[in-house]
Design an enzyme around this catalytic site. Structure first.
Site: not given
Ligand code: FAS
Ligand code: PHB
Length: 421
Positions: A105, A233, A325, A329, A416
């Site tokens: 994109h 957005y 989100p 980032k 961005y």
């Molecule tokens: P993660 O949370 O992905 O991974 C951590 C891992 O550690 C998990 O697998 C967990 O099971 C494990 N863990 C936890 N405690 C533990 C323990 N005590 N022992 C062993 N393992 C353990 N970011 C975006 O950029 N765009 C989005 O649209 C977006 N949407 C999101 C929606 C939701 C519902 C959530 C919760 C987050 C969203 N995020 C988004 C942010 C998300 O993508 C995070 O930034 C990303 O998963 C970060 O990755 P990790 O740091 O690896 O953490």
């Molecule tokens: C998504 O595709 O999940 C998405 C994209 C951009 C955002 C947040 C979520 O800023």
């Protein structure tokens, strides 16, 4: 100092029961303690990417993940990758499918008052982003780790961190019901916001900064063609909406909902009707709706923990920071932490520890810029419960200014697509 893969069990460790004094009690590991150079807590994207990059540099790691592989891969989260993230995945040798299936994109749409305009990343700053779901990134990382015999233990319970400031750190945990111990040089806390590693930093040392937003995002994944070729957005007096995608046949949509809205309140039809009210009419007319294959509400918060290092423990990704989100980032910030930490660890094992000692300061400098941008974009695009008509006009004026100012668009574009590492 040289980097090499260590033998797994400590020599002789199986000859006798280890009586290990941890503070007030002895710990009897029923299995031989194992040793690695870097113990990684969390098998999400940041833990897996760190393990992969360290492996390619000849540095040994072990990943301890609380859930199963399938559970981790069932999460639907991020969708947009910054250029820096793509470069890091290329360096980790896991970008083949990303380049084959990801969508480039070169811009994004912002909309308000039923009118949209495009921010042209390419024309403004010669940059782009790649749309490729976090689930697929994580799948690619798992496959690469398996192909290189990466040590990943799933369904691990009760991980505890010990002796972080003694020079001889170790983890204890339970696997398949038996007590285990993992000795290491360093611990990477890649265990997300609810993990154990951040909580292992002494309260007198840890500082936390937080802003909880008074709303959440209701997200739907549907097997429908995206309404637009790039993201939309939308700022609307009824609330924010986002049109995104995962592929040409898989769409991802979000609408802002009240903080405590129950998911049961939102039937698919109710979701689609509300989305149509918030996006520009021409998009609403094109919108192809269908059954949700995933539907969830995510809370929105900004959170930063300082420092990101305590002794042998390094916090990475959501374990250290959370962003709303809106600026896409979260995942990308986790990856920039991985960039700084893996390069610092490589330098350390080559005899140069300055970057490792500077990790927290270096990572936090970029974290706070991303937290600022995410907070700024969230403030411009969402409707706040206590917002007055004046506030709505100010938001609309901000967006009109953005629509007509190259300087303002350049600011948004460079943040961005991702500030440099
Ligand atoms: P993660 O949370 O992905 O991974 C951590 C891992 O550690 C998990 O697998 C967990 O099971 C494990 N863990 C936890 N405690 C533990 C323990 N005590 N022992 C062993 N393992 C353990 N970011 C975006 O950029 N765009 C989005 O649209 C977006 N949407 C999101 C929606 C939701 C519902 C959530 C919760 C987050 C969203 N995020 C988004 C942010 C998300 O993508 C995070 O930034 C990303 O998963 C970060 O990755 P990790 O740091 O690896 O953490
Ligand atoms: C998504 O595709 O999940 C998405 C994209 C951009 C955002 C947040 C979520 O800023």
């Amino acid at each position: 100092m040289f980097r090499r893969h260590l033998p797994r069990p400590l020599p002789g460790a199986s000859d006798f029961v280890n009586l290990i004094d941890i503070g007030n009690y002895f710990y009897f590991p029923e299995a031989s303690p194992i040793r690695t150079q870097v113990a990684i807590i969390g098998g999400g994207p940041s833990g897996l990417l760190l393990s992969q990059l360290l492996h390619l540099a000849g540095i040994d790691s072990v990943v301890l993940e609380r859930k199963s592989r399938d559970y981790v891969l069932s999460r639907i989260r991020a969708g947009v990758l910054e250029q820096g993230s793509v470069g890091l995945l290329e360096k980790a040798q896991v970008a083949k499918r990303l380049h084959a299936e990801g969508q480039i994109h070169t811009g994004t749409y912002l909309a308000a008052q039923n009118r949209g305009f495009r921010i042209d990343f390419d024309a403004l700053i010669g940059a782009q982003v790649t749309v490729y779901g976090q689930t697929e990134v994580t799948r690619d990382l798992y496959d690469a780790r398996a192909a290189m015999s990466g040590q990943i233990f799933h369904n691990v319970d009760g991980v505890e961190l010990h002796d972080l400031d003694t020079g001889k750190p170790f983890l204890t945990y339970h696997l398949d019901g038996s007590a285990q111990r993992l000795d290491c040089d360093f611990i990477a806390g890649c265990d997300g916001f609810h993990g154990v590693s951040r909580k292992s930093i002494p309260a007198g040392i840890l500082k936390e900064f937080e802003r909880v937003f008074p709303f959440g995002w209701l997200g739907v994944l549907s097997k429908t063609p995206p309404v637009s070729d790039e993201l939309i957005y939308a700022n609307n007096a009824r609330g924010f909406a986002l049109c995104s995608m995962r592929s040409k046949t898989l769409s991802r949509y979000y609408i802002q909902v009240p903080q405590d809205d129950p998911l049961e309140k939102w039937s698919d039809q109710a979701f689609w009707d509300e989305l149509k009210r918030r996006i520009p009419e021409d998009a609403a007319e094109r919108l192809v709706i269908g059954p949700s294959i995933e539907k969830s509400i995510a809370p929105l918060r900004s959170f930063v923990a300082e420092p990101m290092r305590w002794g042998a423990l390094f916090l990475v990704g959501d374990a250290a920071h959370i962003v709303p989100p809106t600026g896409a980032k979260g995942l990308n910030l986790a990856f920039s932490d991985v960039h700084y930490l893996h390069t610092a660890l490589i330098a350390h094992y080559d005899g140069q520890s300055a970057a490792l000692d500077a990790y927290s300061q270096t990572a936090l400098a970029r974290v706070w810029k991303a937290v600022r941008f995410s907070w700024w974009m969230t403030g411009k695009m969402h409707r706040f419960p206590d917002q007055t008509p004046f506030d709505q006009r100010i938001q609309e004026a901000e967006l009109t200014y953005l629509e007509n100012s190259v300087a303002a668009q350049r600011m948004l574009a460079e943040n961005y697509v991702g500030l440099p590492y």
